[in-house]
Design an enzyme around this catalytic site. Structure first.
Site, mmCIF file in Angstrom:
data_model
loop_
_atom_site.group_PDB
_atom_site.id
_atom_site.type_symbol
_atom_site.label_atom_id
_atom_site.label_comp_id
_atom_site.label_asym_id
_atom_site.label_seq_id
_atom_site.Cartn_x
_atom_site.Cartn_y
_atom_site.Cartn_z
ATOM 1 N N GLY A 29 18.032 -24.030 21.050
ATOM 2 C CA GLY A 29 16.758 -23.531 21.527
ATOM 3 C C GLY A 29 15.868 -23.217 20.342
ATOM 4 O O GLY A 29 16.349 -22.829 19.275
ATOM 5 N N TYR A 30 14.569 -23.383 20.542
ATOM 6 C CA TYR A 30 13.596 -23.181 19.473
ATOM 7 C C TYR A 30 12.596 -22.107 19.884
ATOM 8 O O TYR A 30 12.147 -22.065 21.027
ATOM 9 C CB TYR A 30 12.885 -24.495 19.148
ATOM 10 C CG TYR A 30 13.853 -25.487 18.565
ATOM 11 C CD1 TYR A 30 14.028 -25.574 17.195
ATOM 12 C CD2 TYR A 30 14.642 -26.280 19.387
ATOM 13 C CE1 TYR A 30 14.949 -26.444 16.653
ATOM 14 C CE2 TYR A 30 15.572 -27.155 18.846
ATOM 15 C CZ TYR A 30 15.719 -27.231 17.488
ATOM 16 O OH TYR A 30 16.638 -28.090 16.951
#
Length: 170
Positions: A29-30
């Protein structure tokens, strides 16, 4: 702090499977950043191993990388808060000239298969396997962060067209 120097390639075909030495599944995830120059990521392997990573440009194909192990439960909580996510299976490759890995993307980023080689220096000579069809080093649209927020399946036909010949099934 480590310095990450890597070259990346779109992969076609299955011949890379002959040099696989290990494999792992990753969820990544970013986080949105205040600066386009920084990438912040949470990565979870399985349910227990996880890392928080910050990356900054360091000139050319190099990036400064700060990576810290975190508890798996923390990674899960952080992943829930990320809007931009991707899932991939990573394979370690037994090839000379650097640390080779290959990512087979799942979900909306299938059928992308991308090989990466980490180098000790930017101008290091490396033998590129024939199944590496097209170099994508430095192309932001193929970064994991970009693929998480704008998956390949959502690219327009015009955006996908130049890459179709270099894509293969993983």
């Amino acid at each position: 702090m480590a310095l990450e120097i890597e070259r990346r390639f779109l992969v076609s075909g299955q011949q890379w499977r002959d040099v696989v030495s290990w494999q792992r599944d990753f969820a990544q995830g970013y986080f949105p950043n205040s600066s386009a120059a920084m990438t912040s990521r949470v990565r979870l392997a399985g349910t227990e191993e996880a890392w928080l990573t910050l990356k900054f440009p360091a000139g050319g194909i190099a990036r400064q990388e700060f990576e810290y192990p975190i508890p798996g439960a923390d990674a899960l909580a952080l992943l829930e808060r990320c809007e931009a996510k991707l899932i991939k299976r990573r394979f370690g490759l037994d090839l000379p000239g650097g640390d080779w890995v290959l990512d087979v993307f799942e979900g909306e980023n299938a059928p992308l298969v991308i090989a990466e080689v980490e180098l000790e220096q930017a101008d290091q000579a490396v033998e590129i396997p024939h199944w590496c069809q097209r170099e994508i080093t430095g192309l932001g649209t193929f970064s994991n962060a970009a693929l998480a927020s704008h998956p390949f399946a959502r690219w327009s036909e015009t955006e996908q067209a130049p890459w179709q010949g270099a894509l293969g099934q993983g």
